[in-house]
Design a protein around this motif. Structure first.
Motif, PDB file in Angstrom:
ATOM      1  N   LEU A 277       0.831  -1.211   0.000  1.00 60.15           N
ATOM      2  CA  LEU A 277       0.000   0.000   0.000  1.00 60.15           C
ATOM      3  C   LEU A 277       0.862   1.257   0.000  1.00 60.15           C
ATOM      4  N   ASN A 278       1.911   1.279   0.814  1.00 53.31           N
ATOM      5  CA  ASN A 278       2.795   2.444   0.879  1.00 53.31           C
ATOM      6  C   ASN A 278       3.467   2.721  -0.465  1.00 53.31           C
ATOM      7  N   LYS A 279       3.900   1.656  -1.137  1.00 52.74           N
ATOM      8  CA  LYS A 279       4.607   1.832  -2.411  1.00 52.74           C
ATOM      9  C   LYS A 279       3.674   2.306  -3.521  1.00 52.74           C
ATOM     10  N   LEU A 280       2.440   1.784  -3.527  1.00 47.55           N
ATOM     11  CA  LEU A 280       1.527   2.077  -4.635  1.00 47.55           C
ATOM     12  C   LEU A 280       0.809   3.411  -4.479  1.00 47.55           C
ATOM     13  N   THR A 281       0.511   3.781  -3.230  1.00 49.10           N
ATOM     14  CA  THR A 281      -0.326   4.971  -3.021  1.00 49.10           C
ATOM     15  C   THR A 281       0.389   6.117  -2.331  1.00 49.10           C
ATOM     16  N   GLY A 282       1.511   5.851  -1.669  1.00 54.15           N
ATOM     17  CA  GLY A 282       2.175   6.892  -0.900  1.00 54.15           C
ATOM     18  C   GLY A 282       1.520   7.148   0.439  1.00 54.15           C
ATOM     19  N   THR A 283       0.480   6.374   0.764  1.00 51.13           N
ATOM     20  CA  THR A 283      -0.171   6.492   2.064  1.00 51.13           C
ATOM     21  C   THR A 283       0.665   5.785   3.114  1.00 51.13           C
ATOM     22  N   PHE A 284       0.690   6.338   4.329  1.00 53.58           N
ATOM     23  CA  PHE A 284       1.480   5.717   5.392  1.00 53.58           C
ATOM     24  C   PHE A 284       0.633   4.676   6.122  1.00 53.58           C
ATOM     25  N   SER A 285       1.108   3.442   6.090  1.00 51.83           N
ATOM     26  CA  SER A 285       0.536   2.368   6.880  1.00 51.83           C
ATOM     27  C   SER A 285       1.681   1.723   7.635  1.00 51.83           C
ATOM     28  N   GLU A 286       1.569   1.663   8.948  1.00 50.20           N
ATOM     29  CA  GLU A 286       2.675   1.241   9.804  1.00 50.20           C
ATOM     30  C   GLU A 286       3.187  -0.132   9.404  1.00 50.20           C
ATOM     31  N   VAL A 287       4.489  -0.255   9.330  1.00 50.38           N
ATOM     32  CA  VAL A 287       5.162  -1.508   8.993  1.00 50.38           C
ATOM     33  C   VAL A 287       6.112  -1.858  10.122  1.00 50.38           C
ATOM     34  N   ALA A 288       6.061  -3.117  10.569  1.00 53.78           N
ATOM     35  CA  ALA A 288       6.936  -3.576  11.647  1.00 53.78           C
ATOM     36  C   ALA A 288       7.240  -5.050  11.458  1.00 53.78           C
ATOM     37  N   SER A 289       8.170  -5.559  12.260  1.00 56.31           N
ATOM     38  CA  SER A 289       8.601  -6.951  12.128  1.00 56.31           C
ATOM     39  C   SER A 289       7.716  -7.920  12.893  1.00 56.31           C
ATOM     40  N   TYR A 290       6.682  -7.424  13.561  1.00 52.30           N
ATOM     41  CA  TYR A 290       5.783  -8.310  14.301  1.00 52.30           C
ATOM     42  C   TYR A 290       4.435  -8.374  13.581  1.00 52.30           C
ATOM     43  N   GLU A 291       3.663  -9.387  13.950  1.00 50.65           N
ATOM     44  CA  GLU A 291       2.385  -9.600  13.283  1.00 50.65           C
ATOM     45  C   GLU A 291       1.307  -8.665  13.822  1.00 50.65           C
ATOM     46  N   PHE A 292       0.239  -8.522  13.027  1.00 51.10           N
ATOM     47  CA  PHE A 292      -0.910  -7.690  13.379  1.00 51.10           C
ATOM     48  C   PHE A 292      -0.498  -6.235  13.641  1.00 51.10           C
ATOM     49  N   THR A 293       0.386  -5.733  12.781  1.00 52.38           N
ATOM     50  CA  THR A 293       0.741  -4.320  12.876  1.00 52.38           C
ATOM     51  C   THR A 293      -0.455  -3.450  12.492  1.00 52.38           C
ATOM     52  N   THR A 294      -1.155  -3.864  11.457  1.00 50.33           N
ATOM     53  CA  THR A 294      -2.348  -3.133  11.012  1.00 50.33           C
ATOM     54  C   THR A 294      -3.562  -3.673  11.744  1.00 50.33           C
ATOM     55  N   LEU A 295      -4.229  -2.818  12.506  1.00 51.86           N
ATOM     56  CA  LEU A 295      -5.380  -3.233  13.304  1.00 51.86           C
ATOM     57  C   LEU A 295      -6.693  -2.685  12.773  1.00 51.86           C
ATOM     58  N   THR A 296      -6.641  -1.828  11.776  1.00 45.82           N
ATOM     59  CA  THR A 296      -7.856  -1.286  11.173  1.00 45.82           C
ATOM     60  C   THR A 296      -7.627  -1.155   9.681  1.00 45.82           C
ATOM     61  N   CYS A 297      -8.637  -0.706   8.959  1.00 45.69           N
ATOM     62  CA  CYS A 297      -8.533  -0.582   7.507  1.00 45.69           C
ATOM     63  C   CYS A 297      -7.878   0.755   7.143  1.00 45.69           C
ATOM     64  N   ILE A 298      -6.791   0.682   6.375  1.00 48.73           N
ATOM     65  CA  ILE A 298      -6.075   1.884   5.935  1.00 48.73           C
ATOM     66  C   ILE A 298      -6.346   2.082   4.443  1.00 48.73           C
ATOM     67  N   PRO A 299      -7.045   3.171   4.052  1.00 46.65           N
ATOM     68  CA  PRO A 299      -7.320   3.394   2.635  1.00 46.65           C
ATOM     69  C   PRO A 299      -6.234   4.219   1.957  1.00 46.65           C
ATOM     70  N   GLY A 300      -6.069   3.984   0.684  1.00 47.93           N
ATOM     71  CA  GLY A 300      -5.178   4.780  -0.152  1.00 47.93           C
ATOM     72  C   GLY A 300      -5.794   4.929  -1.533  1.00 47.93           C
ATOM     73  N   VAL A 301      -5.191   5.775  -2.378  1.00 50.46           N
ATOM     74  CA  VAL A 301      -5.748   6.060  -3.699  1.00 50.46           C
ATOM     75  C   VAL A 301      -4.647   5.904  -4.749  1.00 50.46           C
ATOM     76  N   ILE A 302      -5.006   5.200  -5.832  1.00 45.59           N
ATOM     77  CA  ILE A 302      -4.115   5.057  -6.986  1.00 45.59           C
ATOM     78  C   ILE A 302      -4.761   5.757  -8.171  1.00 45.59           C
ATOM     79  N   MET A 303      -4.013   6.589  -8.872  1.00 49.75           N
ATOM     80  CA  MET A 303      -4.481   7.221 -10.100  1.00 49.75           C
ATOM     81  C   MET A 303      -3.869   6.477 -11.274  1.00 49.75           C
ATOM     82  N   TYR A 304      -4.712   5.856 -12.108  1.00 51.51           N
ATOM     83  CA  TYR A 304      -4.209   5.080 -13.240  1.00 51.51           C
ATOM     84  C   TYR A 304      -5.022   5.424 -14.479  1.00 51.51           C
ATOM     85  N   ARG A 305      -4.383   6.096 -15.443  1.00 48.76           N
ATOM     86  CA  ARG A 305      -5.009   6.472 -16.709  1.00 48.76           C
ATOM     87  C   ARG A 305      -6.320   7.222 -16.488  1.00 48.76           C
ATOM     88  N   GLY A 306      -6.302   8.137 -15.543  1.00 52.38           N
ATOM     89  CA  GLY A 306      -7.461   8.962 -15.272  1.00 52.38           C
ATOM     90  C   GLY A 306      -8.482   8.324 -14.355  1.00 52.38           C
TER      91      GLY A 306
END
Length: 331
Positions: free
Chosen positions: A141-170
């Motif tokens: 998600l971070n690479k494709l949208t530039g949105t920050f979603s926490e990344v760590a070496s342990y499991e269940f880092t993401t506890l809720t839904c993090i939205p991002g936006v991709i612009m592709y050919r309009g």
């Protein structure tokens, strides 16, 4: 557990009702009917069916024994539950009905049916990232949208839904980073119902897999999504099912059927208390297809399998993964 002790002198029935435990009689009845269906599904030459034809000449019940045989008990159970023998024979329809009741419990139940995360749908399409914990969904998600979603070496880092936006050919595509699911998610484990409920609203699902064990994770995730009514990379069944007021069950088809016949269709419809309907098949459908049409709550979603961390496997293993349909490797 229920806030009471033996000193409170509360009847067992009251405690069972408060805790939500089914009576022992109901559990025994369920086991008897399951075994009855198991016996009736066997061929007449099977050993378990031969026992039904044994002649018990000179047999007498012992004194004090209840005056009833196994068949008499089964008939009584069927009458109490208003079931027919066909309903006990067809396991698929029964399991589908029980699964639907689990996913949409009544108001007396506890957890609810799984409302999903409160994320407003926006853009031209919605894509969801689904996978086990720590497979790289947030990084993607971070690479494709530039949105920050926490990344760590342990499991269940993401506890809720993090939205991002991709612009592709309009086109504006909403990408959702969903929390990792675990085995048993469709039954509510690990907020699984919320995750899968949100995935049901997506126009496309990206299943993110770990390259170390992609096939194992793929099968488990597919099982969880299928159990919640999501059909991946499938088209809706090409059949017509129409209820009517009278006339019984009618089955017509334009092709040769190898999976469904009139008796099977009647057994499945009886499980849903449908006694008058027209079923028209345009392809060689299965019992699962008919159940999906009767349920009417299935969603058919395209899916892409994203295999991450391919730098940890060999080229030979990567060539094997390349044979998977709808597959996309990333690093």
């Amino acid at each position: 557990m229920c806030g009471m002790t033996r000193g409170d002198r509360v009847r067992n029935e009251t405690i069972r009702e408060k805790v939500g435990v089914a009576p022992v009689e109901c559990k025994l009845r369920e086991v008897r009917l399951s075994w009855f269906g198991h016996v009736k599904r066997r061929d007449m030459d099977a050993p378990v069916r031969r026992c039904e034809r044994l002649a018990l000449d000179g047999f007498r019940r012992g004194r004090g024994r209840p005056k009833k045989y196994w068949g008499e008990v089964i008939r009584r159970d069927l009458e109490q539950l208003q079931l027919t023998e066909d309903m006990t024979l067809d396991r698929k329809a029964k399991l589908a009905k029980l699964r639907r009741e689990l996913l949409t419990p009544t108001s007396k139940g506890g957890g609810g049916a799984g409302e999903g995360f409160d994320v407003t749908k926006s853009g031209d399409a919605r894509v969801g990232l689904v996978g086990f914990p720590s497979v790289g969904k947030s990084t993607l998600l971070n690479k494709l949208t530039g949105t920050f979603s926490e990344v760590a070496s342990y499991e269940f880092t993401t506890l809720t839904c993090i939205p991002g936006v991709i612009m592709y050919r309009g086109a504006k595509i909403q990408l959702l980073d969903l929390p990792g699911i675990i085995e048993g998610a469709k039954d509510g484990k690990g907020r699984g119902r919320q995750v899968i409920s949100t995935a049901r609203t997506c126009n496309c699902i990206l299943i993110v897999l770990d390259a170390i064990k992609p096939i194992t994770h793929k099968r488990l995730i597919e099982k969880e999504l299928e159990g919640f009514g999501i059909r991946l990379n499938k088209e809706p069944p090409n059949m017509t099912f129409r209820k009517k007021e009278k006339g019984g069950i009618n089955l017509t088809s334009t092709v040769t059927n190898t999976h469904l016949d009139l008796d099977t269709v009647k057994a499945i419809c009886s499980e849903y208390r449908i006694h008058n309907a027209d079923v028209h098949l345009r392809y060689d459908a299965t019992a699962d297809d008919l159940i999906d049409v009767i349920e009417g709550s299935r969603v058919y979603t395209p899916c892409i399998y994203v295999v991450n961390k391919i730098d940890q496997i060999t080229m030979e293993e990567l060539e094997i993964l390349d044979k998977l349909p709808h597959y996309c490797p990333i690093r």
